[in-house]
Design a protein around this motif. Structure first.
Motif, PDB file in Angstrom:
ATOM      1  N   LEU A  11       0.820  -1.215   0.000  1.00 49.71           N
ATOM      2  CA  LEU A  11       0.000   0.000   0.000  1.00 49.71           C
ATOM      3  C   LEU A  11       0.853   1.264   0.000  1.00 49.71           C
ATOM      4  O   LEU A  11       0.680   2.152  -0.844  1.00 49.71           O
ATOM      5  N   GLN A  36       3.783  -8.934  -7.365  1.00 47.82           N
ATOM      6  CA  GLN A  36       3.255  -7.719  -6.736  1.00 47.82           C
ATOM      7  C   GLN A  36       3.860  -6.478  -7.376  1.00 47.82           C
ATOM      8  O   GLN A  36       3.158  -5.483  -7.590  1.00 47.82           O
ATOM      9  N   ARG A 116      -4.594   2.798   5.161  1.00 49.52           N
ATOM     10  CA  ARG A 116      -5.962   2.325   4.996  1.00 49.52           C
ATOM     11  C   ARG A 116      -6.082   0.976   5.695  1.00 49.52           C
ATOM     12  O   ARG A 116      -5.079   0.358   6.056  1.00 49.52           O
ATOM     13  N   GLU A 117      -7.342   0.525   5.852  1.00 49.88           N
ATOM     14  CA  GLU A 117      -7.541  -0.797   6.433  1.00 49.88           C
ATOM     15  C   GLU A 117      -7.095  -1.893   5.473  1.00 49.88           C
ATOM     16  O   GLU A 117      -6.738  -2.987   5.887  1.00 49.88           O
ATOM     17  N   LYS A 118      -7.089  -1.596   4.173  1.00 48.19           N
ATOM     18  CA  LYS A 118      -6.694  -2.575   3.168  1.00 48.19           C
ATOM     19  C   LYS A 118      -5.198  -2.450   2.888  1.00 48.19           C
ATOM     20  O   LYS A 118      -4.600  -1.395   3.088  1.00 48.19           O
ATOM     21  N   SER A 119      -4.601  -3.545   2.418  1.00 46.32           N
ATOM     22  CA  SER A 119      -3.180  -3.539   2.109  1.00 46.32           C
ATOM     23  C   SER A 119      -2.962  -4.001   0.677  1.00 46.32           C
ATOM     24  O   SER A 119      -3.896  -4.420  -0.011  1.00 46.32           O
ATOM     25  N   GLY A 120      -1.706  -3.922   0.215  1.00 43.02           N
ATOM     26  CA  GLY A 120      -1.367  -4.380  -1.123  1.00 43.02           C
ATOM     27  C   GLY A 120      -1.442  -3.275  -2.159  1.00 43.02           C
ATOM     28  O   GLY A 120      -2.041  -2.217  -1.931  1.00 43.02           O
ATOM     29  N   ALA A 123      -4.756  -1.496  -3.289  1.00 44.78           N
ATOM     30  CA  ALA A 123      -5.374  -0.521  -2.384  1.00 44.78           C
ATOM     31  C   ALA A 123      -4.705   0.843  -2.474  1.00 44.78           C
ATOM     32  O   ALA A 123      -5.163   1.805  -1.856  1.00 44.78           O
ATOM     33  N   ARG A 211     -13.607   0.541  13.674  1.00 41.97           N
ATOM     34  CA  ARG A 211     -13.254   0.627  12.247  1.00 41.97           C
ATOM     35  C   ARG A 211     -11.852   0.113  11.979  1.00 41.97           C
ATOM     36  O   ARG A 211     -11.630  -0.700  11.079  1.00 41.97           O
ATOM     37  N   ALA A 214     -10.386  -3.687  11.485  1.00 41.19           N
ATOM     38  CA  ALA A 214     -10.506  -4.467  10.249  1.00 41.19           C
ATOM     39  C   ALA A 214      -9.168  -4.645   9.533  1.00 41.19           C
ATOM     40  O   ALA A 214      -9.092  -5.341   8.526  1.00 41.19           O
ATOM     41  N   SER A 215      -8.093  -4.041  10.047  1.00 33.92           N
ATOM     42  CA  SER A 215      -6.795  -4.088   9.372  1.00 33.92           C
ATOM     43  C   SER A 215      -6.186  -5.488   9.391  1.00 33.92           C
ATOM     44  O   SER A 215      -6.546  -6.331  10.213  1.00 33.92           O
ATOM     45  N   ASP A 216      -5.210  -5.701   8.531  1.00 34.29           N
ATOM     46  CA  ASP A 216      -4.549  -6.995   8.364  1.00 34.29           C
ATOM     47  C   ASP A 216      -3.757  -7.360   9.624  1.00 34.29           C
ATOM     48  O   ASP A 216      -2.794  -6.665   9.970  1.00 34.29           O
TER      49      ASP A 216
END
Length: 361
Positions: A11, A36, A116-120, A123, A211, A214-216
């Motif tokens: 990210l 990746q 962010r809560e999302k990774s990679g 995102a 909130r 929700a992270s990895d």
């Protein structure tokens, strides 16, 4: 800065690469997972081909546990004129590099305070850091050219540079990021085995608190493993506060009036200290927090509703300072809370009512 090498295309690395590429910097991408890096390249973050020679700046975006190892390898290979990392912990990696006997005049530790809560790479976004603090931790040995390259990176990402001591940074992020994440996870964990009827009552409050849970988990194990001491100290303090709060709540159950008064005083102290801490959280654009009036508008969950509200607010000459949305349980509707300057609240309320909006008092 003409060119850069981003090592680690998750990210943060991909977002920085996107920002640099959008501003004309030639960006080379590398990752322990070549697929990746190819994904990041396909998104427009740069090329996954190796540079022909040393680049101006190498940006290491590896997990904290691997930052020193990746940096040391890059520095020994001489891949760049300057080196920096973007890990969320600063003291540990620098001490590891020092223990390896490396010349650190060409290195600076940094940490963009955004995520962010999302990774990679999927995102990632080129504006992830815009308006956000980006901490720089130079030492007396840091080469001026490297500091300037780091400042140029921050400028290209449209972030706000903040200079700090590395260990002071680690204590600060333990307070404002790492400890809150664990507390959020502890609260969210209470929901795992809760009755469905209880979970259906979830409102905006519990959504706000949980909130970031929700992270990895794998990413956060790396982060917390690199900064365990300061986080443990803070949680120990919270544990003491929780114990006192539990005692105060038990006292409120007592049939003894004096104990109930003592319990109420204890809970009031917790809530007032919370008030005092919350007002210190920076407000809009990092300025001192301000008190806004809330204009609550009922909307249907249909395309274009928010755009219409903002357009109608604009026609009324009112600036929306902040916005929150609370979705109704089991209904295709929600409550939009518009935060505005107090003097604008009546103007906005009247204007929206005239345009057919339902205002919640």
């Amino acid at each position: 800065m003409r060119n850069a090498l981003v090592i680690g295309t998750g990210l943060i690395g991909t977002s920085a690469a996107l920002a640099l590429a959008q501003r004309g910097v030639v960006v080379h991408l590398a990752d322990h997972d070549p697929e990746q890096a190819r994904t990041a390249a396909a998104l427009g973050a740069g090329t996954d081909e190796a540079p022909d020679g040393p680049v101006d700046l190498a940006i290491v975006a590896a997990p904290p546990a691997h930052v020193a190892e990746v940096l040391a390898d890059a520095m020994r290979r001489g891949v760049a004129r300057g080196y920096l990392d973007v890990a969320s912990v600063k003291g540990g990696p620098r001490r590891e590099l020092e223990s390896m006997g490396l010349d650190l005049t060409g290195y600076i530790g940094t940490h963009p305070m955004s995520g962010r809560e999302k990774s990679g790479p999927l995102a990632a976004t080129g504006d992830l850091f815009e308006g956000r603090p980006w901490v720089l931790t130079p030492t007396r040995d840091t080469d001026t050219e490297v500091l300037n390259l780091a400042l140029e990176l921050v400028s290209h990402c449209r972030a706000v540079p903040v200079v700090m001591d590395a260990d002071a940074h680690d204590r600060a992020v333990a307070l404002v990021s790492h400890m809150p994440h664990l507390v959020s996870s502890l609260v969210a964990a209470r929901l795992k085995n809760a009755e469905d009827t209880a979970v259906r009552l979830c409102g905006q409050g519990i959504r706000d608190v949980t909130r970031i849970a929700a992270s990895d988990p794998r990413m956060w194990i790396d982060i917390l493993s690199a900064n365990p001491g300061p986080v443990a100290d803070l949680l120990s303090d919270i544990s003491t506060d929780l114990g006192e709060a539990v005692q105060a709540l038990r006292a409120l159950q007592s049939s003894d009036e004096a104990k109930r008064r003592e319990g109420a005083a204890g809970i009031e102290d917790v809530l007032r200290r919370g008030n005092a801490g919350q007002v210190r959280v920076p407000g809009k654009h990092g300025s001192a927090p301000r008190v806004y009036e809330v204009v609550a508008v009922l909307i249907d969950d249909q395309p274009g509703q928010l755009a219409r509200i903002f357009a109608d607010a604009g026609l009324a000459g009112v600036n929306i300072e902040d916005v929150r949305i609370e979705h109704a349980t089991g209904q295709q509707a929600g409550l939009v809370q518009l935060m505005v300057e107090p003097k604008a609240a009546l103007v906005l309320t009247s204007a929206l009512r005239e345009r057919g909006w339902s205002i919640r008092q």
